[in-house]
Scaffold this active site. Structure first.
Site, PDB file in Angstrom:
ATOM      1  N   ASP A   3      -0.726  -4.258   6.305  1.00 35.73           N
ATOM      2  CA  ASP A   3      -0.621  -3.251   7.887  1.00 35.73           C
ATOM      3  C   ASP A   3      -2.363  -3.877   7.640  1.00 35.73           C
ATOM      4  O   ASP A   3      -2.998  -2.564   7.999  1.00 35.73           O
ATOM      5  CB  ASP A   3      -0.510  -1.491   7.488  1.00 35.73           C
ATOM      6  CG  ASP A   3       1.096  -1.279   8.176  1.00 35.73           C
ATOM      7  OD1 ASP A   3       1.301  -2.288   7.984  1.00 35.73           O
ATOM      8  OD2 ASP A   3       0.899   0.090   7.909  1.00 35.73           O
TER       9      ASP A   3
ATOM     10  N   HIS B 265       1.482   3.872   1.918  1.00 36.75           N
ATOM     11  CA  HIS B 265       1.953   5.137   3.003  1.00 36.75           C
ATOM     12  C   HIS B 265       2.998   4.972   3.298  1.00 36.75           C
ATOM     13  O   HIS B 265       4.230   3.681   2.304  1.00 36.75           O
ATOM     14  CB  HIS B 265       1.724   4.025   4.346  1.00 36.75           C
ATOM     15  CG  HIS B 265       0.077   4.479   4.668  1.00 36.75           C
ATOM     16  ND1 HIS B 265      -0.496   3.654   5.738  1.00 36.75           N
ATOM     17  CD2 HIS B 265      -0.927   5.074   4.511  1.00 36.75           C
ATOM     18  CE1 HIS B 265      -1.785   4.201   5.714  1.00 36.75           C
ATOM     19  NE2 HIS B 265      -1.784   5.058   5.059  1.00 36.75           N
TER      20      HIS B 265
ATOM     21  N   HIS C 139      -7.630  -0.532   5.929  1.00 32.72           N
ATOM     22  CA  HIS C 139      -6.436   0.500   6.281  1.00 32.72           C
ATOM     23  C   HIS C 139      -6.128   1.802   4.938  1.00 32.72           C
ATOM     24  O   HIS C 139      -6.067   2.691   5.228  1.00 32.72           O
ATOM     25  CB  HIS C 139      -5.177  -0.878   6.286  1.00 32.72           C
ATOM     26  CG  HIS C 139      -3.768   0.287   6.938  1.00 32.72           C
ATOM     27  ND1 HIS C 139      -3.988   0.796   7.853  1.00 32.72           N
ATOM     28  CD2 HIS C 139      -2.692   0.120   6.095  1.00 32.72           C
ATOM     29  CE1 HIS C 139      -2.943   1.877   8.269  1.00 32.72           C
ATOM     30  NE2 HIS C 139      -1.844   1.453   7.037  1.00 32.72           N
TER      31      HIS C 139
ATOM     32  N   ASP D 181       5.943   4.777   4.952  1.00 35.75           N
ATOM     33  CA  ASP D 181       6.764   4.048   5.622  1.00 35.75           C
ATOM     34  C   ASP D 181       6.889   2.409   5.092  1.00 35.75           C
ATOM     35  O   ASP D 181       7.521   1.421   5.793  1.00 35.75           O
ATOM     36  CB  ASP D 181       6.564   3.866   7.149  1.00 35.75           C
ATOM     37  CG  ASP D 181       4.999   3.042   7.438  1.00 35.75           C
ATOM     38  OD1 ASP D 181       4.224   3.255   6.542  1.00 35.75           O
ATOM     39  OD2 ASP D 181       5.067   2.664   8.061  1.00 35.75           O
ATOM     40  N   HIS D 182       6.359   2.221   4.063  1.00 40.14           N
ATOM     41  CA  HIS D 182       6.344   1.171   2.788  1.00 40.14           C
ATOM     42  C   HIS D 182       6.480   1.411   2.093  1.00 40.14           C
ATOM     43  O   HIS D 182       7.343   0.827   0.774  1.00 40.14           O
ATOM     44  CB  HIS D 182       5.030   0.390   3.143  1.00 40.14           C
ATOM     45  CG  HIS D 182       4.771   0.120   4.276  1.00 40.14           C
ATOM     46  ND1 HIS D 182       4.499  -1.216   4.380  1.00 40.14           N
ATOM     47  CD2 HIS D 182       3.545   0.701   4.706  1.00 40.14           C
ATOM     48  CE1 HIS D 182       3.422  -1.189   5.915  1.00 40.14           C
ATOM     49  NE2 HIS D 182       3.428   0.072   5.828  1.00 40.14           N
TER      50      HIS D 182
ATOM     51  N   HIS E 204       4.786  -4.934  10.374  1.00 37.81           N
ATOM     52  CA  HIS E 204       5.081  -4.209  11.614  1.00 37.81           C
ATOM     53  C   HIS E 204       5.155  -4.702  12.679  1.00 37.81           C
ATOM     54  O   HIS E 204       4.284  -5.883  13.283  1.00 37.81           O
ATOM     55  CB  HIS E 204       4.095  -2.275  11.927  1.00 37.81           C
ATOM     56  CG  HIS E 204       4.135  -1.631  11.045  1.00 37.81           C
ATOM     57  ND1 HIS E 204       4.754  -0.359  11.542  1.00 37.81           N
ATOM     58  CD2 HIS E 204       3.582  -0.931  10.117  1.00 37.81           C
ATOM     59  CE1 HIS E 204       5.116   0.579  10.242  1.00 37.81           C
ATOM     60  NE2 HIS E 204       3.359  -0.527   9.792  1.00 37.81           N
TER      61      HIS E 204
ATOM     62  N   HIS F   1       1.136  -1.218   0.020  1.00 35.49           N
ATOM     63  CA  HIS F   1      -0.192   0.098   0.198  1.00 35.49           C
ATOM     64  C   HIS F   1       0.758   1.066  -0.240  1.00 35.49           C
ATOM     65  O   HIS F   1       2.059   1.252   0.287  1.00 35.49           O
ATOM     66  CB  HIS F   1      -1.103  -0.267   1.450  1.00 35.49           C
ATOM     67  CG  HIS F   1      -0.660   0.291   2.258  1.00 35.49           C
ATOM     68  ND1 HIS F   1       0.431  -0.693   2.599  1.00 35.49           N
ATOM     69  CD2 HIS F   1      -0.149   1.250   3.779  1.00 35.49           C
ATOM     70  CE1 HIS F   1       0.857  -0.428   4.037  1.00 35.49           C
ATOM     71  NE2 HIS F   1       0.339   0.248   4.840  1.00 35.49           N
TER      72      HIS F   1
HETATM   73 ZN    ZN Z   1      -0.455   1.947   6.626  1.00 36.45          ZN
END
Ligand code: ZN
Length: 258
Positions: free
Chosen positions: A134, A59, A115, A61-62, A173, A57
């Site tokens: 996530d 975001h 999410h 941090d990915h 995570h 996805h």
């Molecule tokens: Zn995420």
């Protein structure tokens, strides 16, 4: 079963990126790139040549390591069609239920919105592994940021139905210990959960990851996969309610849990 080699790399505090290597075809994938340096040094250590970058996805941090890893390796970037505009350098879009093959690795994309609206999980049947980003965490699930609560419940049910019990599950995570505290607050008599929580505490005390997990233990211990269990519904004061309503109650309580 075809042989695979897997390396899970912690980065950015509580994120993971995972390398999957298929020696027979010399295909190497990375799933999500929170940090380019972490990905490149793991590749350097293993000696594997990256061929594909799979994104769950959009975001930051990915995906924030994607441009640098793409520039260093030339690997092909693959991700959800529904988030194509938000993933820089995306070259190949995948849609729900799409089955494709990268080198010698068969992959199935499973759309799991909630999410984010376009989040995709990846199932690699020959390796017996899945990447749930996530959406599904060990003993938890992602925050419902873009989608609706009932949509997230449907996504978790889809994973429960599609992934065999023996599937090894990699998540985005390392949230398991905090998730365990919440899970025990709503399901304190669940023996499988108590055993998993104890194992998680022991792993964290030694600085070891609690992931990957597997579907069998998540189905037994993760309250977010068990919203249709009458005992859990009763435990949150919603005996007889629709599972989606029970899930919504669980997720909302988790959002405020300290
Ligand atoms: Zn995420």
């Amino acid at each position: 079963m075809t042989a695979f080699e897997i390396r899970q790399v912690p980065c950015l505090g509580d994120n993971y990126l995972v390398l999957v290597h298929h020696p027979e075809s010399t295909t190497t994938l990375v799933v999500d790139v929170p940090d380019a340096d972490a990905a490149l040094s793991a590749l350097n250590e293993t000696g594997w040549t990256l061929t594909h970058i799979l994104i769950t996805h959009h975001h930051a941090d990915h995906i924030q390591g994607v441009p640098a890893v793409k520039a260093a390796t030339g690997a092909t970037v693959i991700g959800p069609a529904a988030e194509a505009a938000r993933i820089p350098g995306l070259e190949r879009e995948v849609a729900d239920g799409e089955k494709f093959e990268l080198g010698g690795i068969r992959i199935e994309a499973i759309s799991t919105p909630g999410h984010t609206l376009g989040q995709v999980s990846y199932y690699l049947p020959d390796a017996g592994i899945a990447f749930t980003g996530d959406t599904l965490f060990s003993l938890g699930c992602g925050r419902v940021i873009e989608g609706r609560l009932d949509q997230m419940w449907a996504s978790l049910l889809k994973l429960r139905q599609r992934l065999p019990a023996a599937t090894t599950v990699y998540c985005g995570h390392e949230y398991t210990q905090a998730n365990a505290r919440f899970a025990l607050s709503v399901d304190p008599r669940n023996a499988a959960l108590k055993a998993r929580a104890a194992a998680v505490d022991a792993a964290r005390a030694e600085g070891r990851p609690t992931l990957p997990t597997d579907m069998a233990s998540e189905c037994a211990a993760n309250p977010f996969l068990r919203a249709d269990d009458p005992a859990l519904a009763a435990a949150v004061g919603l005996g007889g309610a629709e599972p989606a309503r029970v899930f919504a109650e669980l997720r909302t309580r988790k959002d405020h849990f300290r």
